[in-house]
Motif scaffolding. Structure first.
Motif, PDB file in Angstrom:
ATOM      1  N   LYS A 157       3.325 -10.522 -10.327  1.00  0.00           N
ATOM      2  CA  LYS A 157       2.045 -10.962  -9.744  1.00  0.00           C
ATOM      3  C   LYS A 157       2.142 -11.131  -8.228  1.00  0.00           C
ATOM      4  CE  LYS A 157       1.973 -14.438 -12.586  1.00  0.00           C
ATOM      5  NZ  LYS A 157       1.574 -15.685 -13.275  1.00  0.00           N
ATOM      6  N   GLU A 158       3.217 -11.763  -7.770  1.00  0.00           N
ATOM      7  CA  GLU A 158       3.330 -12.051  -6.343  1.00  0.00           C
ATOM      8  C   GLU A 158       3.590 -10.808  -5.504  1.00  0.00           C
ATOM      9  OE1 GLU A 158       6.244 -15.076  -5.780  1.00  0.00           O
ATOM     10  OE2 GLU A 158       4.880 -16.689  -6.397  1.00  0.00           O
ATOM     11  N   SER A 159       4.147  -9.768  -6.111  1.00  0.00           N
ATOM     12  CA  SER A 159       4.443  -8.545  -5.355  1.00  0.00           C
ATOM     13  C   SER A 159       3.180  -7.860  -4.848  1.00  0.00           C
ATOM     14  CB  SER A 159       5.254  -7.571  -6.212  1.00  0.00           C
ATOM     15  OG  SER A 159       4.488  -7.120  -7.328  1.00  0.00           O
ATOM     16  N   ALA A 160       2.021  -8.304  -5.311  1.00  0.00           N
ATOM     17  CA  ALA A 160       0.760  -7.710  -4.855  1.00  0.00           C
ATOM     18  C   ALA A 160       0.596  -7.834  -3.342  1.00  0.00           C
ATOM     19  CB  ALA A 160      -0.420  -8.369  -5.569  1.00  0.00           C
ATOM     20  N   VAL A 161       1.226  -8.848  -2.733  1.00  0.00           N
ATOM     21  CA  VAL A 161       1.076  -9.034  -1.288  1.00  0.00           C
ATOM     22  C   VAL A 161       1.814  -7.952  -0.495  1.00  0.00           C
ATOM     23  CG1 VAL A 161       0.739 -11.520  -1.484  1.00  0.00           C
ATOM     24  CG2 VAL A 161       3.039 -10.624  -1.172  1.00  0.00           C
ATOM     25  N   LEU A 162       2.680  -7.174  -1.170  1.00  0.00           N
ATOM     26  CA  LEU A 162       3.377  -6.091  -0.480  1.00  0.00           C
ATOM     27  C   LEU A 162       2.422  -5.002  -0.011  1.00  0.00           C
ATOM     28  CD1 LEU A 162       6.523  -5.686  -2.773  1.00  0.00           C
ATOM     29  CD2 LEU A 162       6.496  -6.517  -0.420  1.00  0.00           C
ATOM     30  N   SER A 163       1.221  -5.007  -0.531  1.00  0.00           N
ATOM     31  CA  SER A 163       0.239  -4.006  -0.116  1.00  0.00           C
ATOM     32  C   SER A 163      -0.094  -4.122   1.367  1.00  0.00           C
ATOM     33  CB  SER A 163      -1.042  -4.146  -0.947  1.00  0.00           C
ATOM     34  OG  SER A 163      -1.633  -5.427  -0.760  1.00  0.00           O
ATOM     35  N   ILE A 165       1.880  -4.196   3.824  1.00  0.00           N
ATOM     36  CA  ILE A 165       2.740  -3.351   4.662  1.00  0.00           C
ATOM     37  C   ILE A 165       2.705  -1.895   4.203  1.00  0.00           C
ATOM     38  CG2 ILE A 165       4.259  -5.241   5.362  1.00  0.00           C
ATOM     39  CD1 ILE A 165       6.296  -4.265   3.275  1.00  0.00           C
ATOM     40  N   GLY A 166       1.713  -1.569   3.392  1.00  0.00           N
ATOM     41  CA  GLY A 166       1.494  -0.168   3.039  1.00  0.00           C
ATOM     42  C   GLY A 166       2.300   0.368   1.886  1.00  0.00           C
ATOM     43  N   ILE A 167       2.915  -0.510   1.103  1.00  0.00           N
ATOM     44  CA  ILE A 167       3.626  -0.047  -0.090  1.00  0.00           C
ATOM     45  C   ILE A 167       2.601   0.291  -1.170  1.00  0.00           C
ATOM     46  CG2 ILE A 167       5.174  -0.754  -1.960  1.00  0.00           C
ATOM     47  CD1 ILE A 167       6.760  -2.338   0.044  1.00  0.00           C
ATOM     48  N   HIS A 168       2.738   1.453  -1.770  1.00  0.00           N
ATOM     49  CA  HIS A 168       1.734   1.942  -2.713  1.00  0.00           C
ATOM     50  C   HIS A 168       1.910   1.320  -4.091  1.00  0.00           C
ATOM     51  CE1 HIS A 168       0.417   5.717  -0.297  1.00  0.00           C
ATOM     52  NE2 HIS A 168       0.814   4.756   0.505  1.00  0.00           N
ATOM     53  N   ASP A 169       1.781   0.021  -4.146  1.00  0.00           N
ATOM     54  CA  ASP A 169       1.847  -0.660  -5.432  1.00  0.00           C
ATOM     55  C   ASP A 169       0.461  -0.667  -6.059  1.00  0.00           C
ATOM     56  OD1 ASP A 169       0.585  -2.439  -3.743  1.00  0.00           O
ATOM     57  OD2 ASP A 169       1.595  -4.206  -4.549  1.00  0.00           O
ATOM     58  N   LEU A 170       0.320  -1.405  -7.146  1.00  0.00           N
ATOM     59  CA  LEU A 170      -0.953  -1.418  -7.869  1.00  0.00           C
ATOM     60  C   LEU A 170      -2.091  -1.929  -6.998  1.00  0.00           C
ATOM     61  CD1 LEU A 170      -2.610  -1.089 -10.417  1.00  0.00           C
ATOM     62  CD2 LEU A 170      -1.740  -3.301 -11.220  1.00  0.00           C
ATOM     63  N   MET A 171      -1.842  -3.001  -6.247  1.00  0.00           N
ATOM     64  CA  MET A 171      -2.891  -3.583  -5.422  1.00  0.00           C
ATOM     65  C   MET A 171      -3.278  -2.642  -4.281  1.00  0.00           C
ATOM     66  SD  MET A 171      -4.782  -6.186  -5.434  1.00  0.00           S
ATOM     67  CE  MET A 171      -6.162  -6.546  -4.356  1.00  0.00           C
ATOM     68  N   TYR A 172      -2.298  -1.999  -3.666  1.00  0.00           N
ATOM     69  CA  TYR A 172      -2.585  -1.072  -2.567  1.00  0.00           C
ATOM     70  C   TYR A 172      -3.427   0.096  -3.063  1.00  0.00           C
ATOM     71  CZ  TYR A 172      -1.843   2.133   1.347  1.00  0.00           C
ATOM     72  OH  TYR A 172      -2.035   2.991   2.393  1.00  0.00           O
ATOM     73  N   ASN A 173      -3.046   0.657  -4.209  1.00  0.00           N
ATOM     74  CA  ASN A 173      -3.792   1.786  -4.739  1.00  0.00           C
ATOM     75  C   ASN A 173      -5.203   1.395  -5.159  1.00  0.00           C
ATOM     76  OD1 ASN A 173      -1.590   3.342  -4.289  1.00  0.00           O
ATOM     77  ND2 ASN A 173      -1.145   3.826  -6.410  1.00  0.00           N
ATOM     78  N   ALA A 174      -5.363   0.172  -5.651  1.00  0.00           N
ATOM     79  CA  ALA A 174      -6.702  -0.314  -5.991  1.00  0.00           C
ATOM     80  C   ALA A 174      -7.556  -0.421  -4.730  1.00  0.00           C
ATOM     81  CB  ALA A 174      -6.607  -1.670  -6.685  1.00  0.00           C
ATOM     82  N   ASP A 175      -6.975  -0.914  -3.630  1.00  0.00           N
ATOM     83  CA  ASP A 175      -7.702  -0.993  -2.364  1.00  0.00           C
ATOM     84  C   ASP A 175      -8.038   0.393  -1.835  1.00  0.00           C
ATOM     85  OD1 ASP A 175      -8.104  -3.693  -1.952  1.00  0.00           O
ATOM     86  OD2 ASP A 175      -6.162  -4.003  -1.005  1.00  0.00           O
ATOM     87  N   THR A 176      -7.112   1.341  -2.041  1.00  0.00           N
ATOM     88  CA  THR A 176      -7.367   2.716  -1.622  1.00  0.00           C
ATOM     89  C   THR A 176      -8.580   3.294  -2.347  1.00  0.00           C
ATOM     90  OG1 THR A 176      -5.022   3.105  -1.167  1.00  0.00           O
ATOM     91  CG2 THR A 176      -6.401   5.045  -1.472  1.00  0.00           C
ATOM     92  N   LEU A 177      -8.648   3.037  -3.647  1.00  0.00           N
ATOM     93  CA  LEU A 177      -9.789   3.521  -4.432  1.00  0.00           C
ATOM     94  C   LEU A 177     -11.091   2.857  -3.997  1.00  0.00           C
ATOM     95  CD1 LEU A 177      -8.267   3.754  -8.037  1.00  0.00           C
ATOM     96  CD2 LEU A 177      -8.957   5.627  -6.538  1.00  0.00           C
ATOM     97  N   ARG A 178     -11.004   1.599  -3.606  1.00  0.00           N
ATOM     98  CA  ARG A 178     -12.208   0.922  -3.103  1.00  0.00           C
ATOM     99  C   ARG A 178     -12.761   1.630  -1.879  1.00  0.00           C
ATOM    100  NH1 ARG A 178     -10.908  -4.820  -1.605  1.00  0.00           N
ATOM    101  NH2 ARG A 178     -13.174  -5.086  -1.579  1.00  0.00           N
ATOM    102  N   GLY A 179     -11.827   2.144  -1.046  1.00  0.00           N
ATOM    103  CA  GLY A 179     -12.254   2.801   0.176  1.00  0.00           C
ATOM    104  C   GLY A 179     -12.793   4.200  -0.042  1.00  0.00           C
ATOM    105  N   ILE A 180     -12.173   4.958  -0.935  1.00  0.00           N
ATOM    106  CA  ILE A 180     -12.575   6.359  -1.097  1.00  0.00           C
ATOM    107  C   ILE A 180     -13.747   6.536  -2.057  1.00  0.00           C
ATOM    108  CG2 ILE A 180     -10.265   7.175  -0.535  1.00  0.00           C
ATOM    109  CD1 ILE A 180      -9.756   7.691  -3.459  1.00  0.00           C
ATOM    110  N   THR A 181     -13.982   5.529  -2.903  1.00  0.00           N
ATOM    111  CA  THR A 181     -15.085   5.646  -3.870  1.00  0.00           C
ATOM    112  C   THR A 181     -16.285   4.777  -3.502  1.00  0.00           C
ATOM    113  OG1 THR A 181     -14.235   3.847  -5.278  1.00  0.00           O
ATOM    114  CG2 THR A 181     -13.433   6.097  -5.726  1.00  0.00           C
ATOM    115  N   TYR A 182     -16.119   3.893  -2.511  1.00  0.00           N
ATOM    116  CA  TYR A 182     -17.172   2.961  -2.105  1.00  0.00           C
ATOM    117  C   TYR A 182     -17.638   2.074  -3.262  1.00  0.00           C
ATOM    118  CZ  TYR A 182     -17.320   6.086   1.896  1.00  0.00           C
ATOM    119  OH  TYR A 182     -16.979   6.849   2.983  1.00  0.00           O
ATOM    120  N   ARG A 183     -16.691   1.765  -4.143  1.00  0.00           N
ATOM    121  CA  ARG A 183     -16.975   0.856  -5.266  1.00  0.00           C
ATOM    122  C   ARG A 183     -16.007  -0.316  -5.145  1.00  0.00           C
ATOM    123  NH1 ARG A 183     -18.035   4.340 -10.672  1.00  0.00           N
ATOM    124  NH2 ARG A 183     -19.021   2.376 -11.202  1.00  0.00           N
ATOM    125  N   PRO A 184     -16.462  -1.426  -4.592  1.00  0.00           N
ATOM    126  CA  PRO A 184     -15.554  -2.524  -4.231  1.00  0.00           C
ATOM    127  C   PRO A 184     -14.992  -3.318  -5.397  1.00  0.00           C
ATOM    128  CG  PRO A 184     -17.835  -3.146  -3.811  1.00  0.00           C
ATOM    129  CD  PRO A 184     -17.853  -1.698  -4.184  1.00  0.00           C
TER     130      PRO A 184
END
Length: 220
Positions: A157-163, A165-184
């Motif tokens: 759970k806590e590793s989500a903050v690694l996003s 620094i640009g590590i492509h973990d689950l949280m980072y990829n979820a944020d990426t999808l928010r940006g490319i799909t415009y679905r927050p």
């Protein structure tokens, strides 16, 4: 729930989940190795070793993981002039954080072993280091395995903050999808579901493991 969204972008969630699990697993494994050293230093008769271990544990446990990640990410490359990569730096930050908590878990496990066993081992001619290595630590490890399992679940759970620094973990990829799909919200909802599934399954497996440990202790 928009299942079509998940099917279309499932690779983002899958790859992010694998990265999250890998970093958390490495954090616990190597954090345990560092934690053993810190716990032994804290239990030693050497005042300098005790002071260093105590200071490290208090500082790490008293500061946010996010701050530690930034310090490692920006500070370590200044000390070591080499390209370690984001995942390596993130994993180092996680394991150094986990080591402080694991050190206290191990220390408690060692101190839970009856002192009579140490005295008996010493009376048989074993040195203090041999007693710790062959008698105390093996028993302590068995006692602390459930706590280490909980530490792994916490790291997932806590590793989500690694996003950050640009590590492509689950949280980072979820944020990426928010940006490319415009679905927050949809990517965050799926990420939350995946985090929940992982921690729920791990918690159930940990409880099964604890019950088996208790059953084996009763059978002895």
């Amino acid at each position: 729930m928009d299942t079509g969204f998940f099917i279309k972008y499932y690779r983002y969630f899958f790859n992010g989940t694998m990265m999250t699990l890998a970093i958390s697993f490495l954090g616990v494994i190597f954090g345990s190795l560092v934690g053993v050293i810190l716990s032994l230093m804290k239990l030693s008769n050497n005042k300098l070793a005790r002071a260093f271990s105590s200071a490290y544990i208090e500082i790490i446990r008293g500061t946010p993981l996010l701050v530690q990640i930034y310090l490692i990410y920006y500070g370590l490359p200044m000390i070591l002039p080499m390209d370690l990569g984001r995942m390596t730096l993130g994993t180092i930050a996680v394991l150094l954080n986990s080591a402080a908590y694991i050190a206290e878990i191990i220390r408690a496990g060692i101190q839970s072993i009856d002192k009579g066993q140490s005295e008996a081992s010493r009376s048989l001619g074993m040195s203090k280091s041999m007693t710790m290595r062959y008698v105390i630590i093996p028993q302590a490890v068995k006692n602390i395995l459930p706590a280490l399992g909980n530490e792994f679940i916490t790291l997932v759970k806590e590793s989500a903050v690694l996003s950050v620094i640009g590590i492509h973990d689950l949280m980072y990829n979820a944020d990426t999808l928010r940006g490319i799909t415009y679905r927050p919200f949809i990517p965050l909802i799926y990420a939350a579901i995946i985090y929940f599934i992982i921690t729920f399954i791990l918690s159930k497996l940990l409880r099964i493991f604890e019950r088996r440990l208790e059953a084996s202790d009763k059978s002895i």
